[in-house]
Design a protein around this motif. Structure first.
Motif, PDB file in Angstrom:
ATOM      1  N   TYR A 130      62.562  63.587  62.960  1.00 19.66           N
ATOM      2  CA  TYR A 130      62.067  63.408  61.592  1.00 19.66           C
ATOM      3  C   TYR A 130      63.300  63.298  60.690  1.00 19.66           C
ATOM      4  O   TYR A 130      64.139  64.198  60.668  1.00 19.66           O
ATOM      5  CB  TYR A 130      61.184  64.573  61.163  1.00 19.66           C
TER       6      TYR A 130
ATOM      7  N   TYR B 147      60.979  58.050  69.459  1.00 16.23           N
ATOM      8  CA  TYR B 147      60.134  58.714  68.466  1.00 16.23           C
ATOM      9  C   TYR B 147      60.977  59.128  67.255  1.00 16.23           C
ATOM     10  O   TYR B 147      61.457  60.264  67.162  1.00 16.23           O
ATOM     11  CB  TYR B 147      59.438  59.925  69.084  1.00 16.23           C
TER      12      TYR B 147
ATOM     13  N   TYR C  31      60.796  59.087  63.112  1.00 12.71           N
ATOM     14  CA  TYR C  31      59.854  58.914  62.007  1.00 12.71           C
ATOM     15  C   TYR C  31      60.462  59.400  60.690  1.00 12.71           C
ATOM     16  O   TYR C  31      61.340  60.274  60.676  1.00 12.71           O
ATOM     17  CB  TYR C  31      58.563  59.695  62.271  1.00 12.71           C
TER      18      TYR C  31
END
Length: 251
Positions: A59, A78, A80
């Protein structure tokens, strides 16, 4: 950041502060339960070799999302943008609205659009003197106060400074009176910003005429709620109210 986190079998998530500019090589090696990494700033150097597993979820601040993907996308799938409430670089607090300065009914007033604002102000008077000297006994007074004020409120950055000048001029009485309590002077607040000159403390419907220093009339404005404004392009203008004049430096 050093490799002190390696072999932390119980570590499930980690937050990297924005102050961290580089990660130690393999600093997260052998952390099998580390599933989430929250980055609060720009991409640190050596992130791709810090030992995070390829299944780790990143993140990152929205502003730097593409930078992270470009640098890490070959290894990590992944990546984000952080939710505002979850992470990302700390946003600076919004500034307080710059206060307005006015003078009405004998009161100097500050007002800001920011709720619950408080005000910090400075007033200077060029006439202030102590043990001064005059050879001929004549002292010319400016009859003006320079005012500077800014606003603060919980959760907000301090506002920029607002500035104004309070001029003491002869009272322009609309009605003849013999009231001994009637003051002989009144205060007129003058502000100028981006070529707009505003006078407050006027009588309602009082007309202010604006002139250049060589006497050319620039325009006139009638006071509404005690204030009148005029857009000007000159650096110095003369405002005239009846037989009273004020020389104004335009900012």
């Amino acid at each position: 950041m050093s490799n002190r986190y390696s072999n932390c079998s119980g570590l499930t998530s980690v937050t990297i502060p924005s102050s961290v500019t580089s990660l130690g090589e393999w600093c997260f090696e052998d952390c099998p339960k580390l599933e989430k990494a929250i980055f609060l700033g720009k991409l640190p150097q050596n992130t791709i070799s810090c030992g995070l597993q390829s299944t780790c979820i990143f993140y990152v601040p929205k502003a730097y999302l593409q930078d992270y993907k470009d640098a890490l996308g070959s290894k990590y799938s992944y990546i984000y943008a952080s939710k505002d409430s979850e992470s990302g670089e700390q946003k600076p607090n919004e500034r307080c609205a710059v206060p307005t300065i006015s003078y009405t009914d004998g009161k100097l007033t500050f007002a800001s659009a920011t709720p619950n604002a408080e005000y910090h102000y400075t007033i200077t008077d060029t006439d202030m003197a102590s043990d001064a000297y005059s050879k001929d006994g004549v002292v010319k007074l400016s009859a003006a106060y320079n005012i500077s004020a800014y606003a603060t409120a919980d959760g907000y950055e301090p506002s920029d400074n607002a500035t104004a000048t309070l001029y003491w001029v002869e009272a322009n009485l609309q009605n003849t009176t013999t009231n001994i309590n009637q003051t002989a002077t009144r205060g007129i607040i003058v502000t100028s910003n981006d070529g707009i000159v505003t006078l407050s403390g006027l009588n309602n419907d009082e007309t202010v005429r604006f002139y250049t220093v060589d006497g050319k009339q620039l325009g006139a404005a009638k006071a509404v709620n005690g204030a009148a404004s005029q857009a000007v392009s000159e650096s110095i203008v003369i405002a005239k109210m009846g037989n009273q004049t004020i020389k104004i430096a335009v900012k």
